[in-house]
Design a protein around this motif. Sequence first.
Motif, mmCIF file in Angstrom:
data_model
loop_
_atom_site.group_PDB
_atom_site.id
_atom_site.type_symbol
_atom_site.label_atom_id
_atom_site.label_comp_id
_atom_site.label_asym_id
_atom_site.label_seq_id
_atom_site.Cartn_x
_atom_site.Cartn_y
_atom_site.Cartn_z
ATOM 1 N N VAL A 106 57.070 28.417 71.889
ATOM 2 C CA VAL A 106 57.749 29.632 72.341
ATOM 3 C C VAL A 106 58.519 30.201 71.151
ATOM 4 C CG1 VAL A 106 59.337 30.653 73.995
ATOM 5 C CG2 VAL A 106 58.020 28.624 74.638
ATOM 6 N N GLU A 110 61.379 36.399 70.441
ATOM 7 C CA GLU A 110 60.681 37.323 71.324
ATOM 8 C C GLU A 110 61.443 37.523 72.631
ATOM 9 O OE1 GLU A 110 56.106 36.522 69.816
ATOM 10 O OE2 GLU A 110 56.778 35.604 71.685
ATOM 11 N N SER A 113 62.097 34.871 75.789
ATOM 12 C CA SER A 113 61.738 33.531 75.326
ATOM 13 C C SER A 113 62.537 32.431 76.025
ATOM 14 C CB SER A 113 61.935 33.431 73.811
ATOM 15 O OG SER A 113 63.290 33.658 73.456
#
Length: 241
Positions: A106, A110, A113
């Motif tokens: 992950v 982003e 996340s």
Amino acid sequence: MRIVACLNGDRRPEAHPALPVSSEQVVAEARAAVEAGADEIHVHPRDGAGAESLEPQAVAPLLRLLRAELPDVPVSVTTALSSEPDPVRRYDLVQRWSALPDSAAVNLHEPGSVEVCRLLIDRRVGVEAGVWTPEAARILVASGLAEEFLRILVEPMQTATEDALANASSIDGVLDRAGLDLPRLLHGRDRTAWPVLETAVAAGRGVRIGLEDTLRDPDGNPATGNAGLVELALARTSAAA
């Protein structure tokens, strides 16, 4: 020292003749990489058109094939937004996975996340925290979830080796000051892949190599495939032992 073979990443099918796209190709490349010395496999599942996908119907058949062929080899998959740009839909897809990998990477920078990390932890999937920048490292620390993660992937994306290593050092500084002692795997990309791998080996860290990270050998020649890259990485880890 563990070697993770990253088989395809977000590269387009035409990037390299050996880049695995179909499930059958991924399984063949995974088997070859393990036979060459890889301890784990990391893969970006693809749909029937060869595009990255987190759809359950793309993830589950691939995992079943890998488990049948390599039952004792840990398998990691991506959750990157390159596979599903909508953070809300990504969460929904991961929630609907009918077959689960051993771990999932992950990217902490982003959107969404941390929520995906919580979901994976709830589903008893190991979380590999992808940390590209010191800011992402601070997100990791602030999440309060670090102690439940499997490992931290220190992933400098700068194109110059000096810049990539400086960024990795800054990331480590944030993690060290927070007292995080999780295993850290360090890797680069393209031109920095081999220099960063050698830095990781010298530091006694786990390493990652494969067509996701580089299409070339240390001399700049086209790589033969994932197995060839793993063999070259293994030679460097053995020489440093």
